[in-house]
Design a protein around this motif. Structure first.
Motif, PDB file in Angstrom:
ATOM      1  N   MET A  38      16.798  52.015  34.622  1.00  0.00           N
ATOM      2  CA  MET A  38      17.113  50.915  33.726  1.00  0.00           C
ATOM      3  C   MET A  38      17.077  49.606  34.516  1.00  0.00           C
ATOM      4  N   ALA A  39      16.552  48.566  33.944  1.00  0.00           N
ATOM      5  CA  ALA A  39      16.437  47.273  34.614  1.00  0.00           C
ATOM      6  C   ALA A  39      17.808  46.621  34.762  1.00  0.00           C
ATOM      7  N   PHE A  40      17.924  45.765  35.785  1.00  0.00           N
ATOM      8  CA  PHE A  40      19.194  45.113  36.093  1.00  0.00           C
ATOM      9  C   PHE A  40      19.725  44.319  34.903  1.00  0.00           C
ATOM     10  N   GLU A  41      18.841  43.688  34.148  1.00  0.00           N
ATOM     11  CA  GLU A  41      19.310  42.851  33.031  1.00  0.00           C
ATOM     12  C   GLU A  41      20.047  43.644  31.960  1.00  0.00           C
ATOM     13  N   HIS A  42      19.827  44.956  31.908  1.00  0.00           N
ATOM     14  CA  HIS A  42      20.573  45.791  30.956  1.00  0.00           C
ATOM     15  C   HIS A  42      22.057  45.878  31.333  1.00  0.00           C
ATOM     16  N   PHE A  43      22.356  45.653  32.617  1.00  0.00           N
ATOM     17  CA  PHE A  43      23.727  45.746  33.099  1.00  0.00           C
ATOM     18  C   PHE A  43      24.471  44.403  33.030  1.00  0.00           C
ATOM     19  N   LEU A  44      23.748  43.327  32.759  1.00  0.00           N
ATOM     20  CA  LEU A  44      24.382  42.000  32.753  1.00  0.00           C
ATOM     21  C   LEU A  44      25.514  41.869  31.736  1.00  0.00           C
ATOM     22  N   PRO A  45      25.391  42.410  30.508  1.00  0.00           N
ATOM     23  CA  PRO A  45      26.533  42.301  29.586  1.00  0.00           C
ATOM     24  C   PRO A  45      27.797  42.997  30.129  1.00  0.00           C
ATOM     25  N   LEU A  46      27.634  44.158  30.770  1.00  0.00           N
ATOM     26  CA  LEU A  46      28.785  44.840  31.362  1.00  0.00           C
ATOM     27  C   LEU A  46      29.384  44.001  32.479  1.00  0.00           C
ATOM     28  N   ILE A  47      28.538  43.435  33.321  1.00  0.00           N
ATOM     29  CA  ILE A  47      29.023  42.608  34.429  1.00  0.00           C
ATOM     30  C   ILE A  47      29.755  41.386  33.892  1.00  0.00           C
ATOM     31  N   ALA A  48      29.203  40.749  32.863  1.00  0.00           N
ATOM     32  CA  ALA A  48      29.854  39.580  32.265  1.00  0.00           C
ATOM     33  C   ALA A  48      31.196  39.961  31.644  1.00  0.00           C
ATOM     34  N   PHE A  49      31.235  41.093  30.931  1.00  0.00           N
ATOM     35  CA  PHE A  49      32.479  41.568  30.326  1.00  0.00           C
ATOM     36  C   PHE A  49      33.543  41.811  31.393  1.00  0.00           C
ATOM     37  N   ALA A  50      33.171  42.515  32.459  1.00  0.00           N
ATOM     38  CA  ALA A  50      34.126  42.828  33.525  1.00  0.00           C
ATOM     39  C   ALA A  50      34.570  41.568  34.257  1.00  0.00           C
ATOM     40  N   ALA A  51      33.655  40.616  34.471  1.00  0.00           N
ATOM     41  CA  ALA A  51      34.008  39.382  35.169  1.00  0.00           C
ATOM     42  C   ALA A  51      35.025  38.577  34.370  1.00  0.00           C
ATOM     43  N   VAL A  52      34.761  38.408  33.080  1.00  0.00           N
ATOM     44  CA  VAL A  52      35.688  37.649  32.232  1.00  0.00           C
ATOM     45  C   VAL A  52      37.028  38.370  32.117  1.00  0.00           C
ATOM     46  N   SER A  53      36.985  39.686  31.957  1.00  0.00           N
ATOM     47  CA  SER A  53      38.212  40.468  31.806  1.00  0.00           C
ATOM     48  C   SER A  53      39.097  40.409  33.042  1.00  0.00           C
ATOM     49  N   THR A  54      38.486  40.404  34.211  1.00  0.00           N
ATOM     50  CA  THR A  54      39.288  40.459  35.441  1.00  0.00           C
ATOM     51  C   THR A  54      39.734  39.092  35.939  1.00  0.00           C
ATOM     52  N   VAL A  55      39.019  38.028  35.585  1.00  0.00           N
ATOM     53  CA  VAL A  55      39.373  36.718  36.120  1.00  0.00           C
ATOM     54  C   VAL A  55      40.386  35.982  35.239  1.00  0.00           C
ATOM     55  N   THR A  56      40.564  36.410  33.982  1.00  0.00           N
ATOM     56  CA  THR A  56      41.519  35.724  33.113  1.00  0.00           C
ATOM     57  C   THR A  56      42.946  35.938  33.608  1.00  0.00           C
ATOM     58  N   PRO A  57      43.805  34.941  33.422  1.00  0.00           N
ATOM     59  CA  PRO A  57      45.177  35.043  33.946  1.00  0.00           C
ATOM     60  C   PRO A  57      45.949  36.224  33.362  1.00  0.00           C
ATOM     61  N   GLY A  58      46.742  36.811  34.194  1.00  0.00           N
ATOM     62  CA  GLY A  58      47.587  37.934  33.820  1.00  0.00           C
ATOM     63  C   GLY A  58      48.548  38.227  34.958  1.00  0.00           C
ATOM     64  N   ALA A  59      49.195  39.369  34.892  1.00  0.00           N
ATOM     65  CA  ALA A  59      50.191  39.723  35.906  1.00  0.00           C
ATOM     66  C   ALA A  59      49.587  39.794  37.298  1.00  0.00           C
ATOM     67  N   THR A  60      48.469  40.474  37.443  1.00  0.00           N
ATOM     68  CA  THR A  60      47.911  40.667  38.781  1.00  0.00           C
ATOM     69  C   THR A  60      47.320  39.380  39.346  1.00  0.00           C
ATOM     70  N   THR A  61      46.727  38.541  38.505  1.00  0.00           N
ATOM     71  CA  THR A  61      46.192  37.282  39.016  1.00  0.00           C
ATOM     72  C   THR A  61      47.327  36.342  39.429  1.00  0.00           C
ATOM     73  N   THR A  62      48.421  36.362  38.679  1.00  0.00           N
ATOM     74  CA  THR A  62      49.589  35.559  39.039  1.00  0.00           C
ATOM     75  C   THR A  62      50.164  36.020  40.367  1.00  0.00           C
ATOM     76  N   LEU A  63      50.279  37.331  40.536  1.00  0.00           N
ATOM     77  CA  LEU A  63      50.797  37.862  41.795  1.00  0.00           C
ATOM     78  C   LEU A  63      49.857  37.569  42.961  1.00  0.00           C
ATOM     79  N   ALA A  64      48.547  37.580  42.722  1.00  0.00           N
ATOM     80  CA  ALA A  64      47.590  37.251  43.780  1.00  0.00           C
ATOM     81  C   ALA A  64      47.739  35.786  44.205  1.00  0.00           C
ATOM     82  N   THR A  65      47.964  34.910  43.239  1.00  0.00           N
ATOM     83  CA  THR A  65      48.159  33.495  43.545  1.00  0.00           C
ATOM     84  C   THR A  65      49.434  33.298  44.367  1.00  0.00           C
ATOM     85  N   ALA A  66      50.514  33.939  43.921  1.00  0.00           N
ATOM     86  CA  ALA A  66      51.790  33.831  44.647  1.00  0.00           C
ATOM     87  C   ALA A  66      51.676  34.424  46.044  1.00  0.00           C
ATOM     88  N   SER A  67      51.006  35.545  46.166  1.00  0.00           N
ATOM     89  CA  SER A  67      50.851  36.186  47.469  1.00  0.00           C
ATOM     90  C   SER A  67      50.025  35.318  48.409  1.00  0.00           C
TER      91      SER A  67
END
Length: 198
Positions: free
Chosen positions: A1-30
């Motif tokens: 499968m070509a790399f571009e088929h994986f771009l929606p998954l990568i975009a979904f995971a990037a947005v999901s993980t970078v949005t503020p939450g408990a772990t991102t707050t703790l990473a900032t404090a740490s």
């Protein structure tokens, strides 16, 4: 499968993980209190925890949590209590190295626990398993794909938040500034607990 088929998954995971939450707050404090290197075990623990959740979601094991509301409730309760305890510690801390109430950053195992009881993590990995199942030929292949993508992107996003904490640490010169930052981070952490109970 070509790399571009994986771009929606990568975009979904990037947005999901970078949005503020408990772990991102703790990473900032740490990052602000302990620096990047001492925060690495925390960031790696969260990333491995999210990768494990993605693998479990792809393998169908997360269905157990959905089928057993009492287990999910117990995990939410324990996780909320732990995050509340961390929020109190952060709020009461002063500038780095001047306050002993936070003697060390959250450990690898503590971070792993925080992530494994995180409903946001389960929701996003279950959603990814359902939405992107067509990218793999088998459950094992989907598990490897999701685990890799979510693990890498979680680590990168936590590093970003940790560096933000480091930059804040360089900008803050007075104890009162640290008090404001610590209370703001603690309140953000408490707010993230509320999202667990929706």
């Amino acid at each position: 499968m070509a790399f571009e088929h994986f771009l929606p998954l990568i975009a979904f995971a990037a947005v999901s993980t970078v949005t503020p939450g408990a772990t991102t707050t703790l990473a900032t404090a740490s990052g602000a209190h302990f620096g990047f290197r001492r925060s690495l075990p925390f960031m790696i623990g969260v990333a491995i925890g999210l990768a494990a959740m993605a693998v479990a979601a792809a393998a169908g094991l997360a269905g157990l949590l959905l089928a057993m509301p009492s287990l999910e409730f117990a995990m939410k309760l324990a996780g909320s209590a732990y995050l509340l305890w961390l929020a109190i510690k952060i709020a009461r801390s002063g500038p780095p190295h001047l306050d002993r109430s936070i003697a060390r950053p959250t450990s690898f195992l503590g971070a792993l626990w925080i992530q494994l009881q995180n409903p946001k993590g389960w929701a996003m990995t279950l959603g990814a398993a359902a939405s992107f199942a067509g990218l793999a030929r088998s459950a094992a292949e989907l598990a490897a794909l999701l685990g890799t993508v979510f693990g890498i992107l979680a680590l990168l996003s936590l590093m970003l938040w940790c560096v933000a904490g480091l930059l804040l640490a360089r900008l803050l010169r007075h104890a009162w500034q640290w008090r404001i930052l610590n209370v703001a981070l603690a309140l953000a952490l408490v707010a993230s607990i509320a999202t667990m109970w929706r």
